[in-house]
Design an enzyme around this catalytic site. Structure first.
Site, short mmCIF file in Angstrom:
data_model
loop_
_atom_site.label_atom_id
_atom_site.label_comp_id
_atom_site.label_asym_id
_atom_site.label_seq_id
_atom_site.Cartn_x
_atom_site.Cartn_y
_atom_site.Cartn_z
N GLN A 52 14.32 -53.24 -15.45
CA GLN A 52 14.25 -54.69 -15.25
C GLN A 52 14.19 -55.07 -13.77
O GLN A 52 13.77 -56.18 -13.43
CB GLN A 52 15.44 -55.39 -15.91
N LEU A 101 17.48 -61.18 -19.70
CA LEU A 101 17.14 -61.74 -18.39
C LEU A 101 15.64 -61.62 -18.12
O LEU A 101 15.11 -62.34 -17.26
CB LEU A 101 17.95 -61.06 -17.29
N HIS A 142 20.49 -52.90 -27.16
CA HIS A 142 19.53 -53.73 -26.41
C HIS A 142 19.15 -53.07 -25.09
O HIS A 142 17.96 -52.97 -24.75
CB HIS A 142 20.16 -55.11 -26.18
N GLU A 143 20.16 -52.60 -24.36
CA GLU A 143 19.89 -52.02 -23.03
C GLU A 143 19.13 -50.70 -23.15
O GLU A 143 18.21 -50.44 -22.37
CB GLU A 143 21.19 -51.83 -22.23
N HIS A 146 15.48 -51.01 -23.58
CA HIS A 146 14.72 -51.25 -22.35
C HIS A 146 14.18 -49.93 -21.78
O HIS A 146 13.11 -49.91 -21.18
CB HIS A 146 15.60 -51.91 -21.29
NI NI Z 1 17.38 -57.29 -21.83
#
Ligand code: NI
Length: 173
Positions: A52, A101, A142-143, A146
């Protein structure tokens, strides 16, 4: 360290499968983690993955006592997790609200495994292994997604529960 720009959904780096970390406790790794915490805290995030902020490595951070973006969520211990692996402990799936985010302003109800075992390494290369459920399990899934180039909208089953935060919840305030 530095608050970094968070890449937004559509950026190709967010779709890549990130590379494993090969060396622990290096200045570069420690700087990356410091930047990730600065960025996550600046934006009140519950977690953040290295891609991210444009670094395609298998590093995630998460955790908070109370999070204004998720006021009803139980606290999650502050954790740095490197080269993580996630294994469901049962077939139970729970729906719950998520934001990201990299997808600002939007929320969705996303199905996740209710109970998982996750493992990985801390920045010194020490093994971490935990069995968790609830929001903690949700944040980790969730992480870690990514790191495989997956953003939560790809997990949505019920698109009635996907929209702008203000429109979904604003009328209650
Ligand atoms: Ni996220």
């Amino acid at each position: 360290m530095t608050v970094k720009t968070v890449l937004l959904m559509g950026h190709p780096t967010l779709r890549q499968v990130a590379e494993p970390v090969q060396e622990f406790n290096t200045p570069a790794l420690n700087d990356l983690i410091a930047d990730m915490f600065d960025t996550m805290r600046h934006l009140d995030g519950a977690g953040l993955a290295a891609p991210q902020i444009g670094v395609s490595l298998r590093v995630v951070i998460f955790g908070f006592g109370h999070n204004p973006r998720y006021p009803d969520a139980e606290s999650v211990p502050e954790t740095i997790l490197i080269n993580p692996e996630v294994r469901p402990l049962s077939d139970d799936i729970e729906e719950g609200w998520e934001g990201c985010l990299s997808v600002p302003g939007l929320r969705a109800s996303v199905p996740r495994y209710a109970e998982i075992c996750y493992s990985g390494f801390d920045p010194l290369g020490e093994k971490i292994e935990r069995q968790v459920s609830g929001f903690h399990a949700r944040v980790v899934q969730h992480e870690v997604d990514h790191l495989d180039g997956i953003l939560y909208p790809q997990r949505i089953r019920d698109f009635d529960n996907f929209g702008f935060e203000q429109a979904l919840f604003g009328h209650e305030n």
